[in-house]
Structures are given as structure tokens and as C-alpha cells.
Design a protein around this motif. Structure first.
Motif, PDB file in Angstrom:
ATOM      1  N   ILE A  73      -1.947   2.324   4.922  1.00 32.58           N
ATOM      2  CA  ILE A  73      -2.638   1.299   4.146  1.00 32.58           C
ATOM      3  C   ILE A  73      -3.609   0.614   5.099  1.00 32.58           C
ATOM      4  O   ILE A  73      -3.221  -0.206   5.931  1.00 32.58           O
ATOM      5  N   LEU A  74      -4.881   0.964   5.024  1.00 31.29           N
ATOM      6  CA  LEU A  74      -5.880   0.436   5.944  1.00 31.29           C
ATOM      7  C   LEU A  74      -6.313  -0.968   5.521  1.00 31.29           C
ATOM      8  O   LEU A  74      -6.383  -1.275   4.330  1.00 31.29           O
ATOM      9  N   ASP A  75      -6.625  -1.800   6.513  1.00 27.27           N
ATOM     10  CA  ASP A  75      -7.035  -3.170   6.216  1.00 27.27           C
ATOM     11  C   ASP A  75      -8.260  -3.201   5.307  1.00 27.27           C
ATOM     12  O   ASP A  75      -8.380  -4.068   4.438  1.00 27.27           O
ATOM     13  N   ASP A  76      -9.185  -2.298   5.551  1.00 25.95           N
ATOM     14  CA  ASP A  76     -10.380  -2.184   4.708  1.00 25.95           C
ATOM     15  C   ASP A  76     -10.341  -0.821   4.030  1.00 25.95           C
ATOM     16  O   ASP A  76     -10.422   0.207   4.702  1.00 25.95           O
ATOM     17  N   ASP A  77     -10.233  -0.818   2.722  1.00 26.13           N
ATOM     18  CA  ASP A  77     -10.106   0.437   1.988  1.00 26.13           C
ATOM     19  C   ASP A  77     -11.310   1.349   2.220  1.00 26.13           C
ATOM     20  O   ASP A  77     -11.189   2.575   2.170  1.00 26.13           O
ATOM     21  N   GLN A  78     -12.472   0.761   2.513  1.00 24.26           N
ATOM     22  CA  GLN A  78     -13.664   1.582   2.751  1.00 24.26           C
ATOM     23  C   GLN A  78     -13.540   2.394   4.025  1.00 24.26           C
ATOM     24  O   GLN A  78     -14.177   3.448   4.173  1.00 24.26           O
ATOM     25  N   ALA A  79     -12.716   1.927   4.962  1.00 23.57           N
ATOM     26  CA  ALA A  79     -12.513   2.682   6.193  1.00 23.57           C
ATOM     27  C   ALA A  79     -11.851   4.026   5.900  1.00 23.57           C
ATOM     28  O   ALA A  79     -12.072   5.008   6.613  1.00 23.57           O
ATOM     29  N   ILE A 135       3.417   4.378  -1.803  1.00 17.55           N
ATOM     30  CA  ILE A 135       3.103   3.581  -0.614  1.00 17.55           C
ATOM     31  C   ILE A 135       1.703   2.991  -0.660  1.00 17.55           C
ATOM     32  O   ILE A 135       1.509   1.803  -0.377  1.00 17.55           O
ATOM     33  N   THR A 136       0.709   3.816  -1.005  1.00 17.55           N
ATOM     34  CA  THR A 136      -0.680   3.349  -0.929  1.00 17.55           C
ATOM     35  C   THR A 136      -1.209   2.773  -2.240  1.00 17.55           C
ATOM     36  O   THR A 136      -2.229   2.093  -2.254  1.00 17.55           O
ATOM     37  N   HIS A 137      -0.545   3.071  -3.349  1.00 21.57           N
ATOM     38  CA  HIS A 137      -0.996   2.702  -4.696  1.00 21.57           C
ATOM     39  C   HIS A 137      -2.267   3.445  -5.103  1.00 21.57           C
ATOM     40  O   HIS A 137      -2.953   3.027  -6.034  1.00 21.57           O
ATOM     41  N   HIS A 138      -2.577   4.549  -4.408  1.00 22.13           N
ATOM     42  CA  HIS A 138      -3.703   5.395  -4.781  1.00 22.13           C
ATOM     43  C   HIS A 138      -3.171   6.717  -5.332  1.00 22.13           C
ATOM     44  O   HIS A 138      -2.162   7.237  -4.858  1.00 22.13           O
ATOM     45  N   LYS A 139      -3.867   7.267  -6.312  1.00 21.00           N
ATOM     46  CA  LYS A 139      -3.527   8.590  -6.815  1.00 21.00           C
ATOM     47  C   LYS A 139      -4.049   9.630  -5.842  1.00 21.00           C
ATOM     48  O   LYS A 139      -5.201   9.578  -5.410  1.00 21.00           O
ATOM     49  N   LEU A 140      -3.212  10.588  -5.475  1.00 16.01           N
ATOM     50  CA  LEU A 140      -3.583  11.602  -4.495  1.00 16.01           C
ATOM     51  C   LEU A 140      -4.322  12.756  -5.156  1.00 16.01           C
ATOM     52  O   LEU A 140      -3.818  13.393  -6.075  1.00 16.01           O
ATOM     53  N   GLN A 146      -7.378  -0.851  10.969  1.00 16.05           N
ATOM     54  CA  GLN A 146      -6.042  -1.372  11.273  1.00 16.05           C
ATOM     55  C   GLN A 146      -5.143  -1.089  10.069  1.00 16.05           C
ATOM     56  O   GLN A 146      -5.567  -1.237   8.922  1.00 16.05           O
ATOM     57  N   PHE A 147      -3.902  -0.680  10.305  1.00 15.93           N
ATOM     58  CA  PHE A 147      -3.115  -0.243   9.152  1.00 15.93           C
ATOM     59  C   PHE A 147      -1.683  -0.755   9.170  1.00 15.93           C
ATOM     60  O   PHE A 147      -1.149  -1.164  10.196  1.00 15.93           O
ATOM     61  N   ASN A 148      -1.118  -0.764   7.970  1.00 18.16           N
ATOM     62  CA  ASN A 148       0.301  -1.056   7.741  1.00 18.16           C
ATOM     63  C   ASN A 148       0.753  -2.399   8.292  1.00 18.16           C
ATOM     64  O   ASN A 148       1.888  -2.568   8.718  1.00 18.16           O
ATOM     65  N   GLY A 149      -0.172  -3.361   8.286  1.00 18.96           N
ATOM     66  CA  GLY A 149       0.198  -4.720   8.657  1.00 18.96           C
ATOM     67  C   GLY A 149       0.295  -4.980  10.137  1.00 18.96           C
ATOM     68  O   GLY A 149       0.710  -6.071  10.549  1.00 18.96           O
ATOM     69  N   TRP A 150      -0.081  -4.023  10.972  1.00 14.47           N
ATOM     70  CA  TRP A 150      -0.029  -4.231  12.413  1.00 14.47           C
ATOM     71  C   TRP A 150      -1.079  -5.253  12.842  1.00 14.47           C
ATOM     72  O   TRP A 150      -2.139  -5.367  12.224  1.00 14.47           O
ATOM     73  N   MET A 160     -14.426  -4.008   1.420  1.00 19.08           N
ATOM     74  CA  MET A 160     -13.415  -4.762   0.679  1.00 19.08           C
ATOM     75  C   MET A 160     -12.070  -4.639   1.382  1.00 19.08           C
ATOM     76  O   MET A 160     -11.635  -3.556   1.738  1.00 19.08           O
ATOM     77  N   LEU A 161     -11.425  -5.754   1.634  1.00 14.54           N
ATOM     78  CA  LEU A 161     -10.134  -5.751   2.289  1.00 14.54           C
ATOM     79  C   LEU A 161      -9.058  -5.270   1.330  1.00 14.54           C
ATOM     80  O   LEU A 161      -9.019  -5.664   0.181  1.00 14.54           O
ATOM     81  N   ALA A 162      -8.197  -4.404   1.854  1.00 18.76           N
ATOM     82  CA  ALA A 162      -7.107  -3.886   1.030  1.00 18.76           C
ATOM     83  C   ALA A 162      -6.057  -4.966   0.825  1.00 18.76           C
ATOM     84  O   ALA A 162      -5.796  -5.774   1.707  1.00 18.76           O
ATOM     85  N   GLU A 163      -5.495  -4.975  -0.361  1.00 18.05           N
ATOM     86  CA  GLU A 163      -4.430  -5.932  -0.649  1.00 18.05           C
ATOM     87  C   GLU A 163      -3.185  -5.552   0.130  1.00 18.05           C
ATOM     88  O   GLU A 163      -2.822  -4.392   0.231  1.00 18.05           O
ATOM     89  N   ARG A 164      -2.540  -6.557   0.731  1.00 14.99           N
ATOM     90  CA  ARG A 164      -1.297  -6.305   1.425  1.00 14.99           C
ATOM     91  C   ARG A 164      -0.226  -5.927   0.399  1.00 14.99           C
ATOM     92  O   ARG A 164       0.113  -6.719  -0.476  1.00 14.99           O
TER      93      ARG A 164
END
Length: 300
Positions: free
Chosen positions: A280-286, A39-44, A220-224, A1-5
Motif C-alpha cells: 500500500i504505497l503512500d501515493d497511489d500514483q507511485a 490488502i490493497t483494496h484494488h482489483k487485480l 513509502q509503503f505499509n505505514g512505515w 493523491m495520497l493513499a488512504e491508510r
């Protein structure tokens, strides 16, 4: 699943900014949790980290924070002795000197082109391509400020606070742009993935790969963005992988950065908490896939 920008809420940042130093002072752990969530919208989850980015936070706060070996290898000057001890002195960029103060630098003894870097931080660098045009006054202003900065305290990466703030002068090994850089991620002694940086200074691009050089676009991360055409694996790639594993062997995780200049390998640096782990990875599964590669020491 692709992570939301994820787009930053600038108004929210405006109101939260004054609270950052207060939270850092009260509890670095609370600050890292809040920063990660922001930044990531995930709970650590620090008790049972699963994601790669979570495990980087654990290492940031606990695994690396008071580790003298990590600090030594993160320091731009002290890592040079470490590389030599591993029998890899031939990959070091020639060094012109290490200085405690900017005023100690004898510019008459430096060549026309050179690089100045702070030893205790990331990004505190200046490249000089023509000494006659180098603004020493502005450079002094910047380096005087940088040398007084406790980078580890500023970024909550405590291992940087153990490094003596100095300035290192090195040979400039680039041309019109910096050479291609290979950033190899080594997990528990085994190189697993990397990203390649090209076009720095002109049109910077980032290509992510598994260690067999198959595309790993999900990491790929952070919009690069990557190059418009695929990159070719360099002829000395296997040597770079071998070098990265030799240097990374004592550590649970480190990113080893190497340059390729017309087939000659040069050492850049060792990075233990890339982007503070707030990726923020392009694919959250990565994030989970890479998390499976990393076994933490004394994780309890």
C-alpha cells in the motif's frame, strides 16, 4: 493523491482465515487475486497489469514461479555462487557453513557472534551475539519447524519451493544494531529506486528515494516511517548501484539488498517479489509510475 491508510477488519479476518488454505489448494491465482484485493483494496488485473504491484503479482504467479535461475538467486546459499560468477565474491559475507539439519552444526567451531538463516525463506533467521547465552534448544525447535515449512506454498511465491531447505551460518557484521541496508529496485536491468533501512533492532526507519537519491516519499509503503532528519548519500553509493545492476541484469525485476559497513559493501540477498507485491504505497500514483518502469516478458 495520497493513499488512504487502510485498517484491517479483524472480525472479517477471523471469519476468512479458515478459508485461506482451501482457496490456496483450489486455485493459487484466485487466492492471490483475493489477497491483493483484501490488502490493497484494488482489483487485480493479471491480463493487462499496469500497476507495479499488479506486475509483481504477474511475476509471482507466472514469470518467476518455475524459474530455476530465480530460485537459485533467491536461495541464501546458492546465490553465493551466482555473486562469485559475476566477479563480486569480495562483497559476500563470510560463511561458516551450510547444513541440512540443525543437529549438524558444530557450535564449537563458530565464533562468539554469528547469524543463522534458512536458505529457502524470508524471515527464518536468528542472530547470536553471545554464544554462551544462545538457547540451542529453542533455536533447534524453530529451525526444525522452519526446515519442514514449504515457504513457497505458504506464501504462494512458488519460486521459493524450488530452493533446498538448509541452514547457512554467516559472520555477524553488525554492532549494537544491524548496519544500514540499501534495498535497490532494478527494473529490466536499470536501477530506478531504493529504500534505506536504518536503526533495525532499536528504532527502525525506512527512507525511500529515486535512484539519484532524491526523496521518493510516494513509494513509502505499509505505514512505515522515515527518519526525523534526511540521510546523506554514502560515498560508495555509485558502486552499490553498479553492483545491483550487474546482479539484476538477467531478470525483469529484482530488489538487490546491500549493507554498508564503514564504507565496505556486503551483499545481503536478492528479493524477487517484495512483500508478495501486496504493497500500500503512500501515493497511489507511485504505483503507476513504478509500473511504467517494468516491462514484463511475454505479458500476454
Amino acid at each position: 493523491m495520497l493513499a488512504e491508510r487502510l485498517k484491517e477488519n479483524k472480525l472479517k479476518r477471523f471469519f476468512l482465515e479458515p478459508l485461506r488454505p482451501i482457496v490456496k489448494a483450489i486455485s493459487p491465482t484466485l487466492y492471490v487475486k483475493a489477497e491483493y484485493r483484501y490488502i490493497t483494496h484494488h482489483k487485480l488485473n493479471l491480463k493487462h497489469p499496469v500497476r507495479y504491484t499488479e506486475k509483481l503479482q504477474w511475476l509471482r504467479l507466472y514469470g518467476f514461479s518455475h524459474n530455476e535461475d530465480v530460485a537459485r538467486c533467491a536461495g541464501r546459499a546458492t546465490v553465493r555462487d551466482y555473486v562469485k560468477e559475476k566477479g563480486l565474491g569480495d562483497i559476500l559475507i563470510p560463511c561458516y557453513g551450510v547444513y541440512d539439519r540443525f543437529s549438524d552444526i558444530d557450535f564449537d567451531r563458530l565464533p562468539n557472534a554469528f547469524v543463522l538463516k534458512c536458505t529457502h525463506a524470508s524471515g527464518f533467521n536468528m542472530i547470536c551475539l553471545n554464544k554462551s547465552e544462545f538457547d540451542k534448544k529453542e533455536a533447534k525447535r524453530k529451525f526444525d519447524k522452519w526446515l519442514k515449512t514449504d515457504y513457497g506454498k505458504k506464501t504462494v511465491e512458488p519460486h521459493y519451493s524450488l530452493i533446498k531447505p538448509q541452514i547457512i551460518a554467516e559472520k555477524y557484521i553488525g554492532g549494537t544494531t544491524l548496519p544500514t541496508e540499501y534495498k535497490i529496485h532494478v527494473f529490466n536491468g536499470k536501477a530506478r529506486s531504493l529504500y534505506v533501512v536504518t536503526g533495525r533492532g532499536v528504532d527502525i526507519r525506512y527512507n525511500n528515494y529515486y535512484i539519484d537519491f532524491k526523496p521518493f516519499d510516494g513509494s513509502q509503503f505499509n505505514g512505515w516511517i522515515k527518519t526525523d532528519v534526511p540521510l546523506e548519500k554514502p560515498a560508495n553509493y555509485d558502486d552499490m548501484v553498479k553492483i545491483s545492476e550487474i546482479l539484476a541484469k538477467p531478470f525483469p525485476f529484482v530488489r538487490v539488498d546491500l549493507y554498508d559497513v564503514e564504507g565496505k559493501i556486503y551483499f545481503s540477498e536478492m528479493t524477487f517479489t517484495p512483500a508478495k507485491g501486496t504493497l500500500i504505497l503512500d501515493d497511489d500514483q507511485a504505483d503507476f509510475e513504478m509500473g511504467n518502469w517494468l516491462k514484463l516478458p511475454n505479458a500476454k
